[in-house]
Design a protein around this motif. Structure first.
Motif, PDB file in Angstrom:
ATOM      1  N   GLN A 171      -1.757  -9.098  -4.438  1.00 50.72           N
ATOM      2  CA  GLN A 171      -1.325  -8.118  -4.185  1.00 50.72           C
ATOM      3  C   GLN A 171      -2.487  -6.818  -4.048  1.00 50.72           C
ATOM      4  O   GLN A 171      -2.607  -6.115  -3.056  1.00 50.72           O
ATOM      5  N   GLY A 205      -4.716  -7.583  -1.181  1.00 51.94           N
ATOM      6  CA  GLY A 205      -4.035  -7.278   0.173  1.00 51.94           C
ATOM      7  C   GLY A 205      -3.997  -5.947   0.495  1.00 51.94           C
ATOM      8  O   GLY A 205      -4.239  -5.395   1.621  1.00 51.94           O
ATOM      9  N   ASN A 206      -3.509  -5.158  -0.824  1.00 52.95           N
ATOM     10  CA  ASN A 206      -3.790  -3.585  -0.349  1.00 52.95           C
ATOM     11  C   ASN A 206      -5.145  -2.952   0.008  1.00 52.95           C
ATOM     12  O   ASN A 206      -5.197  -2.206   0.905  1.00 52.95           O
ATOM     13  N   ARG A 207      -6.020  -3.467  -0.670  1.00 52.68           N
ATOM     14  CA  ARG A 207      -7.251  -3.085  -0.530  1.00 52.68           C
ATOM     15  C   ARG A 207      -7.954  -3.370   0.986  1.00 52.68           C
ATOM     16  O   ARG A 207      -8.477  -2.546   1.703  1.00 52.68           O
ATOM     17  N   MET A 208      -7.482  -4.649   1.453  1.00 54.35           N
ATOM     18  CA  MET A 208      -7.834  -5.204   2.596  1.00 54.35           C
ATOM     19  C   MET A 208      -7.176  -4.369   3.838  1.00 54.35           C
ATOM     20  O   MET A 208      -7.907  -3.983   4.806  1.00 54.35           O
ATOM     21  N   SER A 209      -5.875  -4.014   3.473  1.00 55.90           N
ATOM     22  CA  SER A 209      -5.056  -3.237   4.659  1.00 55.90           C
ATOM     23  C   SER A 209      -5.649  -1.617   4.699  1.00 55.90           C
ATOM     24  O   SER A 209      -5.840  -1.151   5.642  1.00 55.90           O
ATOM     25  N   LEU A 210      -6.239  -0.986   3.643  1.00 56.23           N
ATOM     26  CA  LEU A 210      -6.763   0.215   3.726  1.00 56.23           C
ATOM     27  C   LEU A 210      -8.220   0.164   4.350  1.00 56.23           C
ATOM     28  O   LEU A 210      -8.555   0.804   5.260  1.00 56.23           O
ATOM     29  N   ARG A 257      -9.209  -2.421   6.629  1.00 51.60           N
ATOM     30  CA  ARG A 257      -8.617  -2.472   7.971  1.00 51.60           C
ATOM     31  C   ARG A 257      -8.008  -1.187   8.774  1.00 51.60           C
ATOM     32  O   ARG A 257      -8.568  -0.939  10.021  1.00 51.60           O
ATOM     33  N   ASP A 258      -7.474  -0.323   8.196  1.00 49.14           N
ATOM     34  CA  ASP A 258      -6.897   0.729   8.877  1.00 49.14           C
ATOM     35  C   ASP A 258      -8.109   1.769   8.959  1.00 49.14           C
ATOM     36  O   ASP A 258      -8.358   2.453   9.996  1.00 49.14           O
ATOM     37  N   SER A 302     -10.092   0.571  11.832  1.00 55.41           N
ATOM     38  CA  SER A 302      -9.469   0.654  13.231  1.00 55.41           C
ATOM     39  C   SER A 302      -9.589   2.279  13.432  1.00 55.41           C
ATOM     40  O   SER A 302      -9.764   2.566  14.861  1.00 55.41           O
TER      41      SER A 302
END
Length: 151
Positions: A104, A107-112, A114-115, A118
């Motif tokens: 988890q 996953g949180n770090r990767m979403s940050l 990725r955002d 982008s």
């Protein structure tokens, strides 16, 4: 039983060494015609046997002490191995329990990330698409020998 025989042989060897030390003669047989001049008295026999038994006792004590030390070292090694096995087992259990939390977190770090990437790409595209005037042309080159200072 084998240890007793070995210790008896060592003891007899010590007696023989002490005897030879007191006897002070060669290990070879006497030449023909030579008569042995020295015979031990009972006091000398006692002295030889006392020296041999003292050396034997010292060697026996050191052997027993060495065996005890070896047994202690073996027990300590066995305990270290058991502790290491327990530690490895607990580490494996901890890793199995912590795996969802770590997934988890990743996953949180990767979403940050990725955002953020982008947003950067969107801003870069926006900056490139803006109509800006082209940059001014570079100044003409100055000829050598000219008195004009370079700009």
């Amino acid at each position: 039983l084998a240890t007793s025989v070995l210790m008896l042989r060592r003891g007899l060897l010590r007696v023989r060494e002490a005897w030879d030390q007191w006897d002070a003669r060669n290990c070879l047989p006497d030449p023909p015609g030579q008569v042995r001049k020295h015979r031990f008295t009972w006091a000398q026999h006692k002295q030889v046997w006392a020296a041999a038994s003292k050396e034997y006792a010292e060697e026996f004590r050191s052997m027993v002490a060495q065996r005890r030390e070896d047994a202690r070292e073996a027990a300590a090694q066995r305990e270290r191995e058991e502790n290491l096995a327990r530690l490895a087992s607990s580490a494996e259990k901890t890793a199995q329990e912590a795996a969802p939390v770590v997934q988890q977190l990743i996953g949180n770090r990767m979403s940050l990330v990725r955002d953020a990437v982008s947003e950067f790409v969107a801003g870069f595209r926006e900056g490139v698409s803006d109509e800006r005037p082209p940059p001014p042309p570079p100044p003409p080159p100055v000829a050598e020998g000219s008195s004009q200072p370079p700009r």
